[in-house]
Design a protein around this motif. Structure first.
Motif, PDB file in Angstrom:
ATOM      1  N   LYS A  79       0.858  -1.174   0.000  1.00 41.85           N
ATOM      2  CA  LYS A  79       0.000   0.000   0.000  1.00 41.85           C
ATOM      3  C   LYS A  79       0.899   1.230   0.000  1.00 41.85           C
ATOM      4  N   PHE A  80       0.552   2.203  -0.823  1.00 39.07           N
ATOM      5  CA  PHE A  80       1.327   3.433  -0.930  1.00 39.07           C
ATOM      6  C   PHE A  80       0.866   4.404   0.146  1.00 39.07           C
ATOM      7  N   HIS A  81       1.822   5.089   0.753  1.00 38.37           N
ATOM      8  CA  HIS A  81       1.500   6.030   1.836  1.00 38.37           C
ATOM      9  C   HIS A  81       2.208   7.345   1.593  1.00 38.37           C
ATOM     10  N   MET A  82       1.477   8.436   1.718  1.00 45.09           N
ATOM     11  CA  MET A  82       2.065   9.769   1.689  1.00 45.09           C
ATOM     12  C   MET A  82       1.702  10.458   3.001  1.00 45.09           C
ATOM     13  N   GLY A  83       2.700  10.782   3.773  1.00 46.33           N
ATOM     14  CA  GLY A  83       2.475  11.387   5.080  1.00 46.33           C
ATOM     15  C   GLY A  83       3.596  11.003   6.025  1.00 46.33           C
TER      16      GLY A  83
ATOM     17  N   HIS B 115      14.063  16.804  -3.635  1.00 46.53           N
ATOM     18  CA  HIS B 115      14.289  16.696  -2.201  1.00 46.53           C
ATOM     19  C   HIS B 115      14.109  15.269  -1.705  1.00 46.53           C
ATOM     20  N   SER B 116      14.195  14.303  -2.597  1.00 43.72           N
ATOM     21  CA  SER B 116      14.266  12.934  -2.122  1.00 43.72           C
ATOM     22  C   SER B 116      15.662  12.718  -1.585  1.00 43.72           C
TER      23      SER B 116
ATOM     24  N   ASP C  63       4.123  15.675   5.708  1.00 43.33           N
ATOM     25  CA  ASP C  63       2.901  15.228   5.039  1.00 43.33           C
ATOM     26  C   ASP C  63       3.115  14.938   3.563  1.00 43.33           C
ATOM     27  N   LYS C  64       4.344  15.155   3.055  1.00 40.33           N
ATOM     28  CA  LYS C  64       4.648  14.878   1.648  1.00 40.33           C
ATOM     29  C   LYS C  64       5.588  13.690   1.471  1.00 40.33           C
ATOM     30  N   CYS C  65       6.032  13.092   2.567  1.00 43.10           N
ATOM     31  CA  CYS C  65       6.938  11.949   2.479  1.00 43.10           C
ATOM     32  C   CYS C  65       6.198  10.734   1.926  1.00 43.10           C
ATOM     33  N   ARG C  66       6.865  10.012   1.018  1.00 40.61           N
ATOM     34  CA  ARG C  66       6.215   8.905   0.322  1.00 40.61           C
ATOM     35  C   ARG C  66       6.927   7.585   0.602  1.00 40.61           C
ATOM     36  N   CYS C  67       6.139   6.521   0.747  1.00 44.11           N
ATOM     37  CA  CYS C  67       6.699   5.197   0.971  1.00 44.11           C
ATOM     38  C   CYS C  67       5.698   4.133   0.554  1.00 44.11           C
ATOM     39  N   ALA C  68       6.176   2.897   0.433  1.00 41.70           N
ATOM     40  CA  ALA C  68       5.327   1.746   0.133  1.00 41.70           C
ATOM     41  C   ALA C  68       5.611   0.671   1.182  1.00 41.70           C
TER      42      ALA C  68
ATOM     43  N   TYR D   9      11.208   3.459   1.434  1.00 36.08           N
ATOM     44  CA  TYR D   9      11.080   4.871   1.786  1.00 36.08           C
ATOM     45  C   TYR D   9      11.755   5.714   0.703  1.00 36.08           C
ATOM     46  N   TYR D  10      10.994   6.630   0.114  1.00 39.26           N
ATOM     47  CA  TYR D  10      11.469   7.389  -1.039  1.00 39.26           C
ATOM     48  C   TYR D  10      12.003   8.771  -0.703  1.00 39.26           C
ATOM     49  N   ASP D  11      11.498   9.402   0.344  1.00 40.62           N
ATOM     50  CA  ASP D  11      11.836  10.803   0.607  1.00 40.62           C
ATOM     51  C   ASP D  11      12.621  10.988   1.894  1.00 40.62           C
ATOM     52  N   ASN D  12      13.422  12.030   1.891  1.00 43.05           N
ATOM     53  CA  ASN D  12      14.180  12.435   3.071  1.00 43.05           C
ATOM     54  C   ASN D  12      13.276  13.289   3.959  1.00 43.05           C
ATOM     55  N   PRO D  13      12.850  12.789   5.119  1.00 41.33           N
ATOM     56  CA  PRO D  13      11.923  13.556   5.959  1.00 41.33           C
ATOM     57  C   PRO D  13      12.527  14.816   6.550  1.00 41.33           C
ATOM     58  N   HIS D  14      13.854  14.982   6.435  1.00 37.13           N
ATOM     59  CA  HIS D  14      14.482  16.223   6.893  1.00 37.13           C
ATOM     60  C   HIS D  14      14.492  17.278   5.795  1.00 37.13           C
ATOM     61  N   MET D  15      14.176  16.871   4.570  1.00 33.20           N
ATOM     62  CA  MET D  15      14.136  17.799   3.445  1.00 33.20           C
ATOM     63  C   MET D  15      12.719  18.010   2.919  1.00 33.20           C
ATOM     64  N   VAL D  16      11.880  16.999   3.093  1.00 32.90           N
ATOM     65  CA  VAL D  16      10.512  17.042   2.584  1.00 32.90           C
ATOM     66  C   VAL D  16       9.545  17.239   3.754  1.00 32.90           C
ATOM     67  N   PRO D  17       8.532  18.081   3.607  1.00 35.05           N
ATOM     68  CA  PRO D  17       7.531  18.227   4.674  1.00 35.05           C
ATOM     69  C   PRO D  17       6.957  16.868   5.056  1.00 35.05           C
TER      70      PRO D  17
END
Length: 312
Positions: free
Chosen positions: A51-55, A260-261, A90-95, A80-88
């Motif tokens: 399941k894909f999750h953004m947040g 910003h990933s 609520d915009k972090c994406r993962c599966a 985990y696709y995004d760097n949570p220290h660079m991306v807000p």
């Protein structure tokens, strides 16, 4: 005398409790060494239900629990696709999901239907030729908490010192170990369709900004004798201010990295010839392919919530 005996009893019980907690922490991996190396991946090509999750990454625990409850014996996986220290946040994406099959084996149609019944999607990941990898004991729930605070900083240091471009970041929960894996090649093959869709949206945003900047430059050049040169860097900066995941390169050239990933570009890359491998992986490969694309650098610190350990 009775007071001294009572105090002694309380002190003894307190000491026993502390020793028990220390023993539990040690069993969970508190004193385990963390060794990061580059080599063969810990798994082969896999088919996963996800399941894909953004947040917030901290909200993914329910996805782990849900996938484990469907089939507790299957291994859990997270990308985990995004760097949570660079991306807000609520915009972090993962599966997040479960591994249905590995290698030449195909998942049974019944198993696929079962996961799809609960809203999971099915996707296949390849076996990358080389990865940055590390392992950590998976003996208790505390192991997960310790792993997020010990392994990820070690991965960050290893990748930064060698100026590698290793992404996305995968976690595989296998028996009594957690495998951490960052592909050094074929990274785009680990992007699930929802991730590609969001990347296309950000790419369209960047192209729209480029078109607007070019139109402004043309207008100014037509109405003024002073020529105006717009640098590519200014466009990238404008795009980044609008979107934390703005793509700096197109899908056509095989790169799916976001601005910003944690695969963030901009530093000098290291080739595979310059990478000193530290041992063979489980698949028996010990050398990196000189023909693989140059590598960049990254920095990623995070604390995701990981799954509850399923019963065998």
């Amino acid at each position: 005398m009775s007071d001294l005996l009572l105090l002694g009893l309380i002190g003894g019980l307190t000491l026993l409790l502390l020793l028990t907690l220390l023993a539990f922490a040690g069993y969970s991996g508190l004193l385990a060494g963390v060794e990061v190396s580059a080599g063969s991946p810990p798994i082969r090509n896999v088919t996963v239900a996800y399941k894909f999750h953004m947040g917030l990454y901290g909200e993914t625990g329910r996805l782990f629990t849900e996938s484990c409850s469907i089939s507790p014996k299957l291994r859990s996986i997270a990308v985990y696709y995004d760097n949570p220290h660079m991306v807000p946040p609520d915009k972090c994406r993962c599966a997040v999901g479960s591994i249905l099959s590995e290698g030449e084996e195909s998942p049974s149609p019944e198993l696929i239907d079962l996961y799809q019944k609960f809203g999971f999607k099915v996707f296949s990941f390849p076996a990358p030729s080389h990865v940055v990898t590390a392992t950590f004991p998976y003996t208790t729930i505390l192991s997960i908490w310790l792993a997020t605070r010990r392994v990820h900083p070690a991965l960050d240091t290893y990748i930064k010192e060698r100026k590698l471009c290793a992404y996305p970041r995968l976690e595989i929960y296998q028996e009594d170990q957690i495998h951490f894996m960052c592909p050094l090649a074929r990274q785009g093959d680990f992007y699930v369709p929802e991730m590609k869709e969001t990347e296309w949206k950000w790419r369209g945003l960047v192209e729209a900004i480029d078109t607007q900047v070019d139109g402004t430059a043309d207008t100014m050049s037509d109405t003024s004798s002073v020529s105006l040169e717009v640098s590519p860097g200014s466009r990238e900066t404008s795009a980044a201010t609008l979107s934390p995941g703005a793509s700096s390169r197109g899908w056509d050239d095989g790169d799916t990295r976001s601005e910003h990933s944690y695969s963030e570009s901009g530093a000098s890359g290291s080739s595979f010839e310059e990478l000193d491998l530290e041992g063979e992986g489980p698949l028996g490969e010990s050398r990196l392919d000189p023909g693989t694309e140059p590598l960049g650098t990254t920095k990623w610190l995070w604390e995701p919530t990981a799954p509850e350990k399923g019963k065998e």
